[in-house]
Enzyme design. Sequence first.
Site, PDB file in Angstrom:
ATOM      1  N   ILE A  12       0.836  -1.203   0.000  1.00  0.00           N
ATOM      2  CA  ILE A  12       0.000   0.000   0.000  1.00  0.00           C
ATOM      3  C   ILE A  12       0.871   1.254   0.000  1.00  0.00           C
ATOM      4  CG2 ILE A  12      -1.767   1.294   1.280  1.00  0.00           C
ATOM      5  CD1 ILE A  12      -2.662  -1.488   2.463  1.00  0.00           C
ATOM      6  N   SER A  34      11.564  -5.299   5.618  1.00  0.00           N
ATOM      7  CA  SER A  34      11.276  -6.661   6.108  1.00  0.00           C
ATOM      8  C   SER A  34      10.315  -7.365   5.155  1.00  0.00           C
ATOM      9  CB  SER A  34      10.709  -6.621   7.527  1.00  0.00           C
ATOM     10  OG  SER A  34       9.658  -5.678   7.625  1.00  0.00           O
ATOM     11  N   GLY A  36       8.863  -5.053   2.521  1.00  0.00           N
ATOM     12  CA  GLY A  36       8.878  -4.103   1.404  1.00  0.00           C
ATOM     13  C   GLY A  36      10.050  -4.361   0.465  1.00  0.00           C
ATOM     14  N   ASP A  53      14.067   1.336  11.284  1.00  0.00           N
ATOM     15  CA  ASP A  53      13.010   0.608  11.985  1.00  0.00           C
ATOM     16  C   ASP A  53      12.118   1.608  12.724  1.00  0.00           C
ATOM     17  OD1 ASP A  53      11.542  -1.045  13.641  1.00  0.00           O
ATOM     18  OD2 ASP A  53      13.283  -2.139  14.430  1.00  0.00           O
ATOM     19  N   ALA A  74       3.861   1.507   8.096  1.00  0.00           N
ATOM     20  CA  ALA A  74       4.753   0.405   8.500  1.00  0.00           C
ATOM     21  C   ALA A  74       4.100  -0.433   9.587  1.00  0.00           C
ATOM     22  CB  ALA A  74       6.078   0.971   9.011  1.00  0.00           C
ATOM     23  N   ALA A  75       4.110  -1.728   9.409  1.00  0.00           N
ATOM     24  CA  ALA A  75       3.571  -2.648  10.414  1.00  0.00           C
ATOM     25  C   ALA A  75       3.922  -4.072  10.022  1.00  0.00           C
ATOM     26  CB  ALA A  75       2.047  -2.519  10.497  1.00  0.00           C
ATOM     27  N   TYR A 141      -2.186  -8.498  16.602  1.00  0.00           N
ATOM     28  CA  TYR A 141      -2.247  -7.495  15.524  1.00  0.00           C
ATOM     29  C   TYR A 141      -3.375  -6.507  15.781  1.00  0.00           C
ATOM     30  CZ  TYR A 141      -3.135  -5.704  10.799  1.00  0.00           C
ATOM     31  OH  TYR A 141      -3.348  -4.882   9.705  1.00  0.00           O
ATOM     32  N   ASP A 271      -8.853 -16.365  12.960  1.00  0.00           N
ATOM     33  CA  ASP A 271      -9.511 -15.936  11.716  1.00  0.00           C
ATOM     34  C   ASP A 271     -10.923 -15.416  12.009  1.00  0.00           C
ATOM     35  OD1 ASP A 271      -8.789 -15.704   9.070  1.00  0.00           O
ATOM     36  OD2 ASP A 271      -9.815 -17.528   8.439  1.00  0.00           O
TER      37      ASP A 271
END
Length: 308
Positions: A12, A34, A36, A53, A74-75, A141, A271
Amino acid sequence: MRALVTGGAGFIGSHLVDQLTHDGFNVVVLDDFSTGKLSNLAHSPKTRIIEGDVADFNAVANAMQGVDVVFHQAAVASVPKTIEDPLGSHQVNYVGTLNVLEAARRAGAQRVVAASTAAVYGDLPELPKREDMTLKPLSPYAVDKLASELACQMYFNLHGLHTVCLRYFNVFGPRQDPSSPYSGVISIFLSRLSQGAAPTIFGDGQQTRDFVFVKDVVRANIKAATTDGVGGQVFNIGTNKRTSLLDLYQILSHQLAVNLQPTLAAPRMGDIKDSVADASKAAKLLDWRAQVSFDDGVRQLVAEVVKR
Ligand code: NAD
Ligand code: UD1
């Protein structure tokens, strides 16, 4: 105007960099590569790229110099990865956001737009999801993304930093990396089907997702950064339509003209069964609506895969 895009070498983030560059922004990317890739930034060769970082405050403060607006992408974006490594992913997904907010405040940046997620809603049955509903984050997350939203609101309330959080639903489009088992489902299915290999469906395939095209998500970010009076707000970014995995499977198979039986496997831990956005708040306050339909987005993506 100078814009900092954290995670700008990712899926994105790199589309956002392209649009901001096109719109005349001076763009800085902070990324640890990492997930990207440098090649994702090939369309925006003037971008200043800093390898670092977001969990390291000094790296963030250094990238923030002279920045007017921050797009924090970033994540560790994979839910299963955060279940495997909750401590490491917390440093990126929560502490990273706090570093961005504090560095932005100290540097006098005016606005921060942060990527949040539909995962904060969890598996409560009521659909479509509205921003004012009860939340039930089910994974490290989702918990860290929700904590990041609260930190953004806190910086708005305490310091007047104009923060906006965007709860993306399931984003798809070119450059989504299919190489890891934790990648987005559309990129994995497309990559496997186009190689003549059967994808795996976790669960019964009846689970549904609101798939939103990446270019629409980019437009939402730019609206969030340029609209006045929305500081401290969160917005759903989705299409208001849901597609089951079985339907997705059929549509992709049809467009690629392949006929392969999927492998069925146990559902993934953490999930969510169903997910679909009510994006009327973004329509009302940001004047944003998804413009690319699921079918058109998939057609564009399949055309790219076939071209390669
Ligand atoms: P991505 O993995 O392609 O991009 C993430 C980028 O952040 C990568 O370039 C990666 O190298 C970088 N990064 C990771 N950890 C970092 C760190 N510690 N320091 C600096 N850079 C780091 O994923 P994406 O799909 O482009 O996701 C972008 C954002 O959108 C993430 O915040 C993700 O949680 C969020 N999001 C994505 C989706 C989706 O469907 N793809 C849905 C909801 C939310
Ligand atoms: C995705 C995002 C997450 C975001 C959330 C918002 C990715 C990698 N994750 O999570 O960052 O916060 O949307 O809604 O983009 N599946 C299969 N087979 C596969 C891969 C996946 O059946 O090979 C299933 C999964 O079990 C799940 C569905 O497809 O039921 C979607 O999975 P995935 O694309 O990983 O997205 P989310 O888990 O929804």
